[in-house]
Design a protein around this motif. Structure first.
Motif, mmCIF file in Angstrom:
data_model
loop_
_atom_site.group_PDB
_atom_site.id
_atom_site.type_symbol
_atom_site.label_atom_id
_atom_site.label_comp_id
_atom_site.label_asym_id
_atom_site.label_seq_id
_atom_site.Cartn_x
_atom_site.Cartn_y
_atom_site.Cartn_z
ATOM 1 N N ILE A 1 0.837 -1.207 0.000
ATOM 2 C CA ILE A 1 0.000 0.000 0.000
ATOM 3 C C ILE A 1 0.868 1.251 0.000
ATOM 4 N N ILE A 2 1.910 1.239 0.831
ATOM 5 C CA ILE A 2 2.813 2.400 0.891
ATOM 6 C C ILE A 2 3.465 2.635 -0.466
ATOM 7 N N ALA A 3 3.926 1.549 -1.105
ATOM 8 C CA ALA A 3 4.547 1.685 -2.431
ATOM 9 C C ALA A 3 3.541 2.205 -3.457
ATOM 10 N N PHE A 4 2.292 1.752 -3.344
ATOM 11 C CA PHE A 4 1.228 2.202 -4.261
ATOM 12 C C PHE A 4 1.055 3.718 -4.170
ATOM 13 N N TYR A 5 0.988 4.252 -2.934
ATOM 14 C CA TYR A 5 0.774 5.697 -2.782
ATOM 15 C C TYR A 5 2.030 6.508 -3.083
ATOM 16 N N ASP A 6 3.196 5.933 -2.851
ATOM 17 C CA ASP A 6 4.425 6.627 -3.268
ATOM 18 C C ASP A 6 4.408 6.854 -4.774
ATOM 19 N N THR A 7 3.938 5.853 -5.512
ATOM 20 C CA THR A 7 3.841 5.992 -6.975
ATOM 21 C C THR A 7 2.831 7.064 -7.360
ATOM 22 N N LEU A 8 1.663 7.061 -6.699
ATOM 23 C CA LEU A 8 0.641 8.071 -7.000
ATOM 24 C C LEU A 8 1.164 9.483 -6.728
ATOM 25 N N ASP B 1 -7.295 -1.272 6.220
ATOM 26 C CA ASP B 1 -8.016 -0.049 5.841
ATOM 27 C C ASP B 1 -7.362 1.201 6.432
ATOM 28 N N GLU B 2 -6.934 1.135 7.678
ATOM 29 C CA GLU B 2 -6.331 2.322 8.302
ATOM 30 C C GLU B 2 -5.013 2.684 7.633
ATOM 31 N N VAL B 3 -4.223 1.678 7.242
ATOM 32 C CA VAL B 3 -2.977 1.960 6.527
ATOM 33 C C VAL B 3 -3.288 2.658 5.208
ATOM 34 N N LEU B 4 -4.266 2.131 4.483
ATOM 35 C CA LEU B 4 -4.648 2.731 3.203
ATOM 36 C C LEU B 4 -5.086 4.183 3.386
ATOM 37 N N LEU B 5 -5.937 4.422 4.389
ATOM 38 C CA LEU B 5 -6.440 5.785 4.582
ATOM 39 C C LEU B 5 -5.352 6.725 5.091
ATOM 40 N N ASP B 6 -4.439 6.213 5.914
ATOM 41 C CA ASP B 6 -3.322 7.055 6.355
ATOM 42 C C ASP B 6 -2.512 7.544 5.163
ATOM 43 N N ARG B 7 -2.228 6.661 4.239
ATOM 44 C CA ARG B 7 -1.450 7.051 3.056
ATOM 45 C C ARG B 7 -2.265 7.945 2.126
ATOM 46 N N LEU B 8 -3.569 7.674 2.000
ATOM 47 C CA LEU B 8 -4.418 8.545 1.184
ATOM 48 C C LEU B 8 -4.465 9.949 1.783
ATOM 49 N N ALA B 9 -4.541 10.048 3.119
ATOM 50 C CA ALA B 9 -4.570 11.366 3.769
ATOM 51 C C ALA B 9 -3.278 12.129 3.507
ATOM 52 N N ALA C 1 -8.841 9.705 -5.269
ATOM 53 C CA ALA C 1 -10.023 8.998 -4.762
ATOM 54 C C ALA C 1 -10.362 7.799 -5.647
ATOM 55 N N ARG C 2 -10.250 7.970 -6.978
ATOM 56 C CA ARG C 2 -10.570 6.871 -7.905
ATOM 57 C C ARG C 2 -9.584 5.711 -7.723
ATOM 58 N N ALA C 3 -8.284 6.034 -7.652
ATOM 59 C CA ALA C 3 -7.284 4.979 -7.489
ATOM 60 C C ALA C 3 -7.450 4.267 -6.145
ATOM 61 N N SER C 4 -7.767 5.028 -5.117
ATOM 62 C CA SER C 4 -7.926 4.442 -3.789
ATOM 63 C C SER C 4 -9.141 3.529 -3.721
ATOM 64 N N ALA C 5 -10.220 3.932 -4.397
ATOM 65 C CA ALA C 5 -11.423 3.092 -4.411
ATOM 66 C C ALA C 5 -11.145 1.761 -5.099
ATOM 67 N N GLY C 6 -10.338 1.789 -6.168
ATOM 68 C CA GLY C 6 -9.979 0.552 -6.839
ATOM 69 C C GLY C 6 -9.142 -0.351 -5.945
ATOM 70 N N LEU C 7 -8.218 0.250 -5.206
ATOM 71 C CA LEU C 7 -7.374 -0.532 -4.306
ATOM 72 C C LEU C 7 -8.182 -1.098 -3.137
ATOM 73 N N ALA C 8 -9.071 -0.272 -2.579
ATOM 74 C CA ALA C 8 -9.850 -0.707 -1.416
ATOM 75 C C ALA C 8 -11.017 -1.614 -1.801
ATOM 76 N N GLU C 9 -11.401 -1.565 -3.071
ATOM 77 C CA GLU C 9 -12.551 -2.343 -3.566
ATOM 78 C C GLU C 9 -13.846 -1.946 -2.861
ATOM 79 N N CYS C 10 -13.977 -0.644 -2.603
ATOM 80 C CA CYS C 10 -15.227 -0.105 -2.050
ATOM 81 C C CYS C 10 -15.233 1.401 -2.297
ATOM 82 N N VAL C 11 -16.361 2.049 -2.051
ATOM 83 C CA VAL C 11 -16.461 3.501 -2.237
ATOM 84 C C VAL C 11 -15.474 4.202 -1.305
ATOM 85 N N THR C 12 -14.733 5.168 -1.860
ATOM 86 C CA THR C 12 -13.737 5.931 -1.113
ATOM 87 C C THR C 12 -14.040 7.416 -1.293
ATOM 88 N N GLY C 13 -13.933 8.174 -0.207
ATOM 89 C CA GLY C 13 -14.284 9.590 -0.260
ATOM 90 C C GLY C 13 -13.210 10.504 0.287
#
Length: 344
Positions: free
Chosen positions: A21-28, A105-113, A39-51
């Motif tokens: 996940i960290i590597a994914f967001y470093d790339t973004l 989920d928390e790791v994903l959202l921490d990196r998205l934030a 938001a679109r990339a994160s929703a695809g990674l999380a496989e659910c609605v992301t806001g």
């Protein structure tokens, strides 16, 4: 570093997922994506609605797992994380996952934030209230030329055609909280300068300053002049008048120009200093000067007028000023104000 990551991932599937996940967001972040793309990339990674929602706009950016903008009403939020920029919360990111949250989920959202804060700062001006003190000082300081001042204001997010008010503030409350209250429509920026907080805003509502805040407000126009006026107005604040607008001072502002030694040597100011150790006398004198009437002063102090009369009689003897005469009232008002300015 990569070899260490591989070894760690072999020890724990959770660590493996977190590293991916960290590597994914470093790339973004290297690709400098904007908020909808994040938001679109994160929703695809999380496989659910992301806001993503920023506080200043209040608008939510939501995408579904298949990359479409979410149009259905929001589902219950399963996990949320604040977006922090310059130590200030500027918004939130969240997942609308059906069922229980995923362990990652928390790791994903921490990196998205983190990625969202970087995008906001990059495509700014940053939507934070707190600003770089050095940049604010360039905008309001006395030494900069007008070109430097204009550039600083532009970097702070103020359009050239907008008037700018400056407030000098003393408070235990965070400056960003005060700025958001007095100018909710924005733009507003704040920073500490020495022992005083400075707030720049296109409009300031004095009635919205919270209790316990002392503030002086300069007139709109040149930020440098407005800052000087704001600091002067701050010196005139008191418990009974915690917010002072410089234009309202009128000729009283001239008292701030008197050298301190001259004020201290004045007979009336020295007399005020003699009673300054008595909170009861100072409170009574302040109420009388504010109201100009014994009975109105008694109402302000919630005392019987005879009690206030006895206090004022004692104060008058100590000051050697006849308080019931108009000249005496003017003298004591000026002396009390001059004494307060010496305490700043």
């Amino acid at each position: 570093m990569e070899a260490l990551a591989v070894r760690l991932s072999g020890l724990d599937p959770y660590v493996d997922g977190a590293i991916r996940i960290i590597a994914f967001y470093d790339t973004l972040m290297r690709r400098r994506l904007d908020l909808p793309a994040l938001a679109r990339a994160s929703a695809g990674l999380a496989e659910c609605v992301t806001g993503i929602r920023l506080h200043d706009s209040g608008r939510a950016t939501r995408f579904t797992a298949d990359g479409r903008q979410a149009s259905a009403p929001p589902s219950p939020v399963s996990t949320t994380v604040p977006i922090i920029l310059d130590e200030e919360e500027i918004g939130t990111v969240w997942l609308e996952r059906p069922g229980p949250p995923n362990p990652l989920d928390e790791v994903l959202l921490d990196r998205l934030a983190i990625a969202t804060a970087a995008a906001v700062e990059r495509y700014g001006p940053a939507r934070t209230t707190m600003a770089d003190p050095a940049l604010v000082e360039l905008a309001v300081g006395p030494d900069g030329d007008e070109v430097t001042r204009a550039r600083a204001l532009r970097l702070l997010g103020f359009a050239a055609e907008l008037p700018v008010h400056v407030a000098a503030v003393r408070s235990h409350l965070p400056l960003d909280q005060i700025g958001g209250l007095i100018c909710p429509a924005r733009p507003v920026k704040a920073a500490p300068l020495a022992d005083v907080g400075v707030i720049l805003a296109t409009a300031i509502d004095p009635a919205r300053f919270p209790a316990g805040v002392r503030a002086g407000i300069g007139a709109a126009g040149s930020p440098g002049r407005s800052w000087r006026e704001a600091r002067t107005a701050l010196r005139f604040t008191s418990p009974r008048a915690p917010v002072v607008h410089y234009p309202d001072l009128g000729a009283l502002a001239l008292l701030a120009e008197i050298p301190p030694d001259v004020s201290r040597d004045n007979t009336d100011v020295a007399a005020i200093a003699r009673i300054a150790d008595s909170p009861e006398h100072m409170e009574t004198l302040d109420a009388y000067c504010a109201s100009g009437s014994l009975r109105r002063a008694a109402d302000l102090l919630h005392l019987h007028h005879s009690s206030v009369a006895r206090r004022l009689e004692h104060i008058a003897k100590t000051l050697d000023i006849e308080l019931t005469e108009s000249t005496g009232l003017i003298r004591v008002k000026l002396a009390l104000t001059a004494w307060r300015l010496l305490q700043e």
